[in-house]
Scaffold this active site. Sequence first.
Site, PDB file in Angstrom:
ATOM      1  N   ASN A 278      12.088   1.822 -13.968  1.00 50.84           N
ATOM      2  CA  ASN A 278      13.310   2.526 -13.708  1.00 50.84           C
ATOM      3  C   ASN A 278      13.020   3.975 -12.687  1.00 50.84           C
ATOM      4  O   ASN A 278      13.687   4.130 -11.684  1.00 50.84           O
ATOM      5  CB  ASN A 278      13.832   3.248 -14.972  1.00 50.84           C
ATOM      6  CG  ASN A 278      14.743   2.125 -15.574  1.00 50.84           C
ATOM      7  OD1 ASN A 278      14.975   1.190 -15.178  1.00 50.84           O
ATOM      8  ND2 ASN A 278      15.051   2.309 -17.160  1.00 50.84           N
TER       9      ASN A 278
ATOM     10  N   ASP B 195      17.300  -6.559 -22.261  1.00 51.55           N
ATOM     11  CA  ASP B 195      17.475  -5.747 -23.113  1.00 51.55           C
ATOM     12  C   ASP B 195      18.620  -4.591 -22.886  1.00 51.55           C
ATOM     13  O   ASP B 195      19.033  -3.948 -23.819  1.00 51.55           O
ATOM     14  CB  ASP B 195      16.183  -5.364 -23.869  1.00 51.55           C
ATOM     15  CG  ASP B 195      15.785  -3.854 -23.413  1.00 51.55           C
ATOM     16  OD1 ASP B 195      15.702  -3.803 -22.135  1.00 51.55           O
ATOM     17  OD2 ASP B 195      15.530  -2.958 -24.084  1.00 51.55           O
ATOM     18  N   ASP B 196      19.033  -4.531 -21.694  1.00 54.21           N
ATOM     19  CA  ASP B 196      20.092  -3.749 -21.564  1.00 54.21           C
ATOM     20  C   ASP B 196      21.275  -4.083 -22.189  1.00 54.21           C
ATOM     21  O   ASP B 196      21.987  -3.280 -22.671  1.00 54.21           O
ATOM     22  CB  ASP B 196      20.530  -3.605 -20.137  1.00 54.21           C
ATOM     23  CG  ASP B 196      19.683  -3.087 -19.162  1.00 54.21           C
ATOM     24  OD1 ASP B 196      18.549  -3.054 -18.698  1.00 54.21           O
ATOM     25  OD2 ASP B 196      20.140  -1.655 -18.674  1.00 54.21           O
TER      26      ASP B 196
ATOM     27  N   HIS C 260      11.799  -3.724 -25.995  1.00 51.67           N
ATOM     28  CA  HIS C 260      13.085  -3.088 -26.168  1.00 51.67           C
ATOM     29  C   HIS C 260      13.036  -1.690 -25.561  1.00 51.67           C
ATOM     30  O   HIS C 260      13.208  -0.981 -26.568  1.00 51.67           O
ATOM     31  CB  HIS C 260      13.263  -3.186 -27.747  1.00 51.67           C
ATOM     32  CG  HIS C 260      13.839  -4.542 -28.079  1.00 51.67           C
ATOM     33  ND1 HIS C 260      14.980  -4.979 -27.987  1.00 51.67           N
ATOM     34  CD2 HIS C 260      13.053  -5.704 -28.351  1.00 51.67           C
ATOM     35  CE1 HIS C 260      14.909  -6.188 -28.462  1.00 51.67           C
ATOM     36  NE2 HIS C 260      13.873  -6.698 -28.543  1.00 51.67           N
TER      37      HIS C 260
ATOM     38  N   GLU D 234       6.491   3.214 -14.234  1.00 55.38           N
ATOM     39  CA  GLU D 234       7.375   2.508 -15.105  1.00 55.38           C
ATOM     40  C   GLU D 234       8.589   2.248 -14.111  1.00 55.38           C
ATOM     41  O   GLU D 234       8.905   2.823 -12.952  1.00 55.38           O
ATOM     42  CB  GLU D 234       7.873   3.295 -16.122  1.00 55.38           C
ATOM     43  CG  GLU D 234       9.077   2.657 -16.943  1.00 55.38           C
ATOM     44  CD  GLU D 234      10.496   2.818 -16.496  1.00 55.38           C
ATOM     45  OE1 GLU D 234      11.329   1.936 -16.639  1.00 55.38           O
ATOM     46  OE2 GLU D 234      10.720   3.631 -15.582  1.00 55.38           O
TER      47      GLU D 234
ATOM     48  N   ASN E  64       4.729  -0.261 -16.009  1.00 55.22           N
ATOM     49  CA  ASN E  64       4.819  -1.881 -16.111  1.00 55.22           C
ATOM     50  C   ASN E  64       5.002  -2.207 -14.716  1.00 55.22           C
ATOM     51  O   ASN E  64       5.400  -3.572 -14.501  1.00 55.22           O
ATOM     52  CB  ASN E  64       6.173  -1.922 -17.088  1.00 55.22           C
ATOM     53  CG  ASN E  64       7.476  -1.465 -16.862  1.00 55.22           C
ATOM     54  OD1 ASN E  64       7.297  -0.675 -15.645  1.00 55.22           O
ATOM     55  ND2 ASN E  64       8.547  -1.841 -17.548  1.00 55.22           N
TER      56      ASN E  64
END
Length: 320
Positions: A166, A12-13, A239, A164, A158
């Site tokens: 990142n 989705d990047d 997304h 998360e 996630n």
Amino acid sequence: MRLIIDTDTAGDDAFSILLALKAPQVTLEAITICNGNVDFLQQAENALYTLEVAGAGGKVPVYLGCPRPMLRKPVDATEFFGEDGMSDAGFPKARQRPEPDHAVDRIIDLVMSNPGEIEIIAQAPLTNIAAAYVKEPRIAQALKHLWVMGGTDNALGNTTPASEFNFYCDPEAAKIVVNAGFALTLSTWTLTMTSGLLPDPALRRIEAMDTALSRFFLRISQAPFKRTAMRYGRPLSTHPDSLTCACAIDPSVMLEAADCLVDVETQGELTRAYSSVCTPLTPAEAEIDKLWYADPPNARVIRRADTDRFAEMLIAALAD
Ligand code: BDR
Ligand code: CA
């Protein structure tokens, strides 16, 4: 809007890049590549191919940034996006090649020579943005706005229960950036799970479109579909980055947001990369309570976004 997208291009990047390319009010000045989802140079190929398939080959320069995080050993998300980050689609190499300058230098140059003009969507680990700030701290004031996809809103991650992807990839960079004094909006994984799942009817519409970009969308979504089906019991179209881009290019997509005090845990054994999000105290409370959480807010945290509006923007971006 004059925009830089800092990306570890996979899945989705790429949709985020498409949204920015198709928005008439956006001038995409540069795409900068950071370590993250898959092999570093493959991510650059993915960004270049995305430009080509969107008919923008040669129109937006792509710069290579930091190929590894500050301290942590590199981690990736190939198990989610496939080895190439594009569901192992085997796309050909684009004609456009990366620029010779380093992404960190290009970010600094663009921001410092256009004070108050440039916005950045940081949709990768924050290594490039932290390195740019460490090299030229004045970018924190000269940048118009920093949109960060990362962290959680004190909720389930996630990558680990506490983190998360990142922020997990480069927790030290995340801590530097949230404390640097940027005008910053945070789009968290929590927001992705509440507002950033593409509704099934929208997905059906994309399947029926049969354009070059809808086929591209569906092709590179296959690995995430498989992986989310294993985890959530049905395939999901997630997304994080594209919803962040939608909020940046059309702020009316943000339905609720709060100014918060955000910091990142870099020490915890189980909680490393956890993002602590504190709603600020009222002035009366802050008078009484002098602990760290009485500091002024450093980020606007998006709490709810308009999923239907986002879906319409994405569908429009996938048209021929
Ligand atoms: C973020 O991690 C990456 O895998 C995605 O591209 C997104 O930027 C979501 O946690
Ligand atoms: Ca990303």
